[in-house]
Write a protein that holds these residues in place. Structure first.
Motif, PDB file in Angstrom:
ATOM      1  N   ALA A  77      -8.206  -8.669   1.436  1.00  0.00           N
ATOM      2  CA  ALA A  77      -7.980  -9.529   1.696  1.00  0.00           C
ATOM      3  C   ALA A  77      -7.603 -10.351   0.629  1.00  0.00           C
ATOM      4  CB  ALA A  77      -9.700  -9.542   1.550  1.00  0.00           C
ATOM      5  N   GLU A  78      -7.688 -10.241  -0.162  1.00  0.00           N
ATOM      6  CA  GLU A  78      -7.030 -10.717  -1.960  1.00  0.00           C
ATOM      7  C   GLU A  78      -5.272 -11.611  -1.368  1.00  0.00           C
ATOM      8  OE1 GLU A  78      -6.703 -10.745  -6.145  1.00  0.00           O
ATOM      9  OE2 GLU A  78      -7.614  -9.475  -5.756  1.00  0.00           O
ATOM     10  N   LEU A  79      -5.123 -10.239  -1.216  1.00  0.00           N
ATOM     11  CA  LEU A  79      -3.429  -9.960  -1.052  1.00  0.00           C
ATOM     12  C   LEU A  79      -3.715 -10.996   0.018  1.00  0.00           C
ATOM     13  CD1 LEU A  79      -2.443  -6.700  -2.426  1.00  0.00           C
ATOM     14  CD2 LEU A  79      -1.990  -9.342  -2.992  1.00  0.00           C
ATOM     15  N   ALA A  80      -4.241 -10.940   1.667  1.00  0.00           N
ATOM     16  CA  ALA A  80      -3.564 -11.817   2.994  1.00  0.00           C
ATOM     17  C   ALA A  80      -3.297 -13.096   2.704  1.00  0.00           C
ATOM     18  CB  ALA A  80      -4.362 -11.261   3.725  1.00  0.00           C
ATOM     19  N   LEU A 122      -3.780  -0.845   2.543  1.00  0.00           N
ATOM     20  CA  LEU A 122      -4.939  -1.661   0.983  1.00  0.00           C
ATOM     21  C   LEU A 122      -6.194  -1.031   1.208  1.00  0.00           C
ATOM     22  CD1 LEU A 122      -2.920  -4.088  -0.261  1.00  0.00           C
ATOM     23  CD2 LEU A 122      -2.900  -1.645  -1.279  1.00  0.00           C
ATOM     24  N   PRO A 123      -7.720  -0.973   0.897  1.00  0.00           N
ATOM     25  CA  PRO A 123      -8.753  -1.466   0.578  1.00  0.00           C
ATOM     26  C   PRO A 123      -9.118  -2.910   0.657  1.00  0.00           C
ATOM     27  CG  PRO A 123      -8.466  -0.291  -1.353  1.00  0.00           C
ATOM     28  CD  PRO A 123      -7.575  -0.276  -0.682  1.00  0.00           C
ATOM     29  N   PRO A 124     -10.234  -3.026   2.051  1.00  0.00           N
ATOM     30  CA  PRO A 124     -10.666  -3.779   2.600  1.00  0.00           C
ATOM     31  C   PRO A 124     -10.496  -5.383   1.897  1.00  0.00           C
ATOM     32  CG  PRO A 124     -12.155  -2.948   3.068  1.00  0.00           C
ATOM     33  CD  PRO A 124     -11.581  -2.213   2.397  1.00  0.00           C
ATOM     34  N   GLY A 171       1.092  -0.849   0.005  1.00  0.00           N
ATOM     35  CA  GLY A 171       0.179   0.191  -0.484  1.00  0.00           C
ATOM     36  C   GLY A 171       1.190   1.072   0.319  1.00  0.00           C
ATOM     37  N   THR A 172       0.030   2.565  -0.609  1.00  0.00           N
ATOM     38  CA  THR A 172       0.942   3.448  -0.666  1.00  0.00           C
ATOM     39  C   THR A 172       0.258   4.689  -0.384  1.00  0.00           C
ATOM     40  OG1 THR A 172       1.054   3.771  -3.181  1.00  0.00           O
ATOM     41  CG2 THR A 172       2.757   2.517  -2.418  1.00  0.00           C
ATOM     42  N   ASP A 174      -5.318  -4.453   8.527  1.00  0.00           N
ATOM     43  CA  ASP A 174      -6.083  -3.274   8.830  1.00  0.00           C
ATOM     44  C   ASP A 174      -7.342  -3.547   8.871  1.00  0.00           C
ATOM     45  OD1 ASP A 174      -6.318  -0.859  10.143  1.00  0.00           O
ATOM     46  OD2 ASP A 174      -5.632   0.544   7.794  1.00  0.00           O
ATOM     47  N   LYS A 175      -8.191  -2.872   9.271  1.00  0.00           N
ATOM     48  CA  LYS A 175      -8.928  -3.224   9.760  1.00  0.00           C
ATOM     49  C   LYS A 175     -10.327  -2.182   8.467  1.00  0.00           C
ATOM     50  CE  LYS A 175     -10.694   1.132  10.955  1.00  0.00           C
ATOM     51  NZ  LYS A 175     -11.480   1.781   9.747  1.00  0.00           N
TER      52      LYS A 175
END
Length: 297
Positions: free
Chosen positions: A74-77, A68-70, A7-8, A90-91
């Motif tokens: 989720a996909e990258l996690a 990053l946006p949720p 994320g940036t 992050d939440k």
């Protein structure tokens, strides 16, 4: 622990990058972002490397921090966990139950630790207050207000034009903060008894908790600047207790969240704010969103 940042955006620059850079037990290996130039700019600022390919970053680190946006998180996690990376998330963890469960399952199958960064939970005053009130018990009711002026103030916040916040609103942005404080004190929510919209993106919820208490939540990103702020009040057999304010900011809280991830990775003992807790918060938010959508229909 070697850690990379995904994320940036403003949150990555304001909180994650400085926290990872200053942490004594982390080696800040690099940054990946969907915008290559932004990743290079952030990496240069902290003397680290910008990665063009996210899988290359996964291969070089022991853990990742995600800003990053949720839905993207989720996909990258899931991919990071399968690559053997511990997860500082992050939440909200995700915006669907399926996405959230996929993260939990991937972390469990890979044997990696996870911590979801609910900011308030990593402030020392809040942590101590939660532990004390959970030990007291006998709570009858609680009220939480999490009011932001993101859409109702001067409009100069770097988060005011965040697409996912514009789409999902206060329920999904500040709702996780309120739930992260209420649930460990009052017990899990048996159900969302009611959900009603208010001005702008304001949402009001009523929860029934397993320990017998009820709680009400007022959530908004549309409050006037003069009305913004967060407050939690408990009432029960012991009287009234109010969540104390904290003088510390997000960077210090993120450093403690990184401490929690290090501890969970070393000991194998899950942190209370792990991905499974993040999934439970997502389940409650989805239930509330379903009620709101039904009322709108």
């Amino acid at each position: 622990m070697r850690i990379g940042l995904l994320g940036t955006g403003p949150w990555a620059g304001m909180a994650h990058a400085p926290a990872l850079h200053e942490h004594a037990e982390l080696e800040f290996v690099g940054v990946w972002g969907r915008r290559t130039e932004a990743a290079k700019e952030l990496a240069d600022r902290y003397g680290t490397r910008a990665y063009d390919e996210v899988d290359a970053l996964f291969a070089d680190v022991d853990a990742v921090a995600v800003a990053l946006p949720p839905a993207v998180q989720a996909e990258l996690a899931v991919r990071a966990a399968r690559a053997g990376c511990h997860l500082l998330l992050d939440k909200p963890l995700a915006t669907t139950v399926g996405q959230g469960r996929a993260v939990v399952d991937a972390a469990s199958e890979a044997g990696v630790a996870s911590v979801v960064f609910f900011t308030s939970r990593f402030l020392p005053e809040t942590e101590a207050w939660i532990a004390e009130q959970a030990g007291v018990g006998g709570w009858f009711t609680a009220h939480a207000q999490w009011l932001g002026a993101l859409f109702g103030g001067a409009g100069d916040s770097p988060f005011a034009h965040s697409p996912w916040r514009r789409e999902k609103g206060a329920l999904w942005d500040v709702g996780p903060h309120a739930l992260s404080v209420l649930l460990p004190v009052l017990g899990d929510a048996r159900r969302v008894a009611a959900a009603a919209p208010g001005p702008g993106d304001t949402v009001q919820l009523v929860l029934d908790h397993l320990d017998g208490a009820s709680s009400t939540l007022t959530l908004s990103l549309s409050a006037p600047s003069a009305a913004a702020g967060a407050a939690v009040e408990l009432r029960g057999e012991a009287g009234v207790s109010v969540l104390p304010e904290s003088a510390e900011g997000a960077v210090a809280a993120l450093v403690r969240a990184a401490d929690a991830l290090l501890s969970a990775a070393r000991t194998g003992r899950p942190h209370p704010c792990d991905a499974a807790f993040g999934l439970r918060v997502t389940e409650i938010l989805v239930e509330a969103q379903t009620l709101l959508d039904g009322a709108a229909g």
